[in-house]
Design a protein around this motif. Structure first.
Motif, PDB file in Angstrom:
ATOM      1  N   LEU A  86       0.830  -1.413  -0.036  1.00 43.00           N
ATOM      2  CA  LEU A  86      -0.009  -0.002   0.052  1.00 43.00           C
ATOM      3  C   LEU A  86       0.956   1.153   0.024  1.00 43.00           C
ATOM      4  O   LEU A  86       1.979   1.194   0.538  1.00 43.00           O
ATOM      5  N   PRO A  87       0.464   2.394  -0.793  1.00 46.76           N
ATOM      6  CA  PRO A  87       1.218   3.715  -0.635  1.00 46.76           C
ATOM      7  C   PRO A  87       1.342   4.031   0.639  1.00 46.76           C
ATOM      8  O   PRO A  87       0.536   3.925   1.636  1.00 46.76           O
ATOM      9  N   ASP A  88       2.183   4.827   1.002  1.00 44.15           N
ATOM     10  CA  ASP A  88       2.650   5.552   2.480  1.00 44.15           C
ATOM     11  C   ASP A  88       1.304   6.428   2.783  1.00 44.15           C
ATOM     12  O   ASP A  88       1.309   6.752   3.864  1.00 44.15           O
ATOM     13  N   SER A  89       0.623   6.961   1.651  1.00 38.77           N
ATOM     14  CA  SER A  89      -0.458   7.817   1.960  1.00 38.77           C
ATOM     15  C   SER A  89      -1.703   7.225   2.775  1.00 38.77           C
ATOM     16  O   SER A  89      -2.486   7.910   3.117  1.00 38.77           O
ATOM     17  N   VAL A  90      -1.388   6.200   2.977  1.00 38.27           N
ATOM     18  CA  VAL A  90      -2.807   5.332   3.326  1.00 38.27           C
ATOM     19  C   VAL A  90      -2.363   5.090   4.862  1.00 38.27           C
ATOM     20  O   VAL A  90      -1.385   4.728   5.194  1.00 38.27           O
TER      21      VAL A  90
END
Length: 127
Positions: A86-90
């Motif tokens: 998952l992207p770090d923004s999640v």
């Protein structure tokens, strides 16, 4: 503070062609879908048309990201791999199984709990 698009939804699926459309429809009608950055379908090498059924019913502007195993690895390994990518923004992810449906305010309720959670909270559950 309310965050924007910091939630991902993960749907583990295996041979779920018969149920995945109802599951995805329940997500697309959520009252707070704007909080979701993407919906991730984690297909565990289904032998049926799970992936095609999912693609055919998805009409939301929220991306449907499909991750498909080439061999069956089991739900835990499949979900763990996806969570690791998952992207770090999640900041939060919600898991909804491919044979379940979400109530219309599921995301809003879960996002509210996440927004108000102490920084030490790592898991919120609902049934």
């Amino acid at each position: 503070m309310r965050r924007n698009q910091d939630i991902a939804i993960i749907i583990p699926a295996y041979n779920a062609a018969a149920t995945i459309q109802e599951t995805l429809s329940s997500i697309q009608t959520q009252t707070d879908l704007r909080r979701v950055s993407a919906v991730y379908l984690a297909d565990d090498a289904s032998a049926d048309d799970t992936v095609e059924a999912a693609r055919s019913c998805w009409t939301s502007g929220v991306p449907l990201v499909i991750s498909a195993n080439t061999r069956n690895r089991g739900e835990r390994a499949t979900v763990n791999d996806l969570v690791g990518a998952l992207p770090d923004s999640v900041n939060w992810f919600l898991i909804l199984h491919a044979d379940d449906t979400a109530k219309p305010d599921w995301i809003a309720v879960m996002a509210g709990e996440a927004d108000n959670a102490d920084s030490k909270v790592i898991s919120i559950t609902a049934s």
